[in-house]
Design a protein around this motif. Sequence first.
Motif, short mmCIF file in Angstrom:
data_model
loop_
_atom_site.label_atom_id
_atom_site.label_comp_id
_atom_site.label_asym_id
_atom_site.label_seq_id
_atom_site.Cartn_x
_atom_site.Cartn_y
_atom_site.Cartn_z
N GLN A 189 -53.79 -3.47 4.32
CA GLN A 189 -53.13 -3.63 5.61
C GLN A 189 -51.89 -4.51 5.48
O GLN A 189 -50.87 -4.24 6.09
CB GLN A 189 -54.11 -4.25 6.63
N ARG A 241 -50.04 -4.81 2.85
CA ARG A 241 -49.01 -4.06 2.13
C ARG A 241 -48.25 -3.16 3.10
O ARG A 241 -47.06 -2.96 2.97
CB ARG A 241 -49.63 -3.23 1.00
N LEU A 242 -48.96 -2.60 4.10
CA LEU A 242 -48.29 -1.80 5.12
C LEU A 242 -47.34 -2.67 5.93
O LEU A 242 -46.22 -2.26 6.24
CB LEU A 242 -49.33 -1.13 6.03
N ASP A 243 -47.76 -3.89 6.25
CA ASP A 243 -46.88 -4.83 6.96
C ASP A 243 -45.64 -5.13 6.13
O ASP A 243 -44.54 -5.25 6.67
CB ASP A 243 -47.62 -6.14 7.27
N VAL A 279 -44.22 -3.15 3.91
CA VAL A 279 -43.34 -1.97 3.91
C VAL A 279 -42.56 -1.91 5.23
O VAL A 279 -41.36 -1.65 5.24
CB VAL A 279 -44.16 -0.69 3.68
N ILE A 280 -43.22 -2.19 6.35
CA ILE A 280 -42.54 -2.19 7.65
C ILE A 280 -41.49 -3.30 7.68
O ILE A 280 -40.38 -3.11 8.18
CB ILE A 280 -43.57 -2.34 8.78
#
Length: 139
Positions: free
Chosen positions: A99, A101-103, A105-106
């Motif tokens: 989760q 890592r998604l933050d 990327v954003i």
Amino acid sequence: MNTNSLKTITVTFCILLLSGCKDYIQQSSALTAVNLQPVLTFSFICILFIPMLSLLLFGFSFFKHLKFKVNLQKFLHGALVLMLTLAWLIELNLTNSAQNRLDLVITLAALAIQMAVVLLAFISLNKQQKLYNRAKNFL
């Protein structure tokens, strides 16, 4: 030392800090004991809204005069440094999970948008200053 080189050094320093210090600093148990989740959430929200505000102001600047664009440049550079600082703060305090890592990327996408807006505003300002100087020297 002129302001352009100072800005370049500042951005480079922030990117270097963002890139690899997380693992060394997070190993201390004192840092992980503090609950910074509300601060991190607010920082993430700020990182997402700053590029939107910058894009809106950049679009609005097409209808404004040269002085507004110069002041907008100062705001855009300050916002970029603030975003880099907030991204570094978030990266230092988050644990390694999917989760987060998604933050990341954003966050990187928001930083790329902000850098593009800064670059486009700089090009637009230079173009308008050249046109202003030509008109001023023509008369």
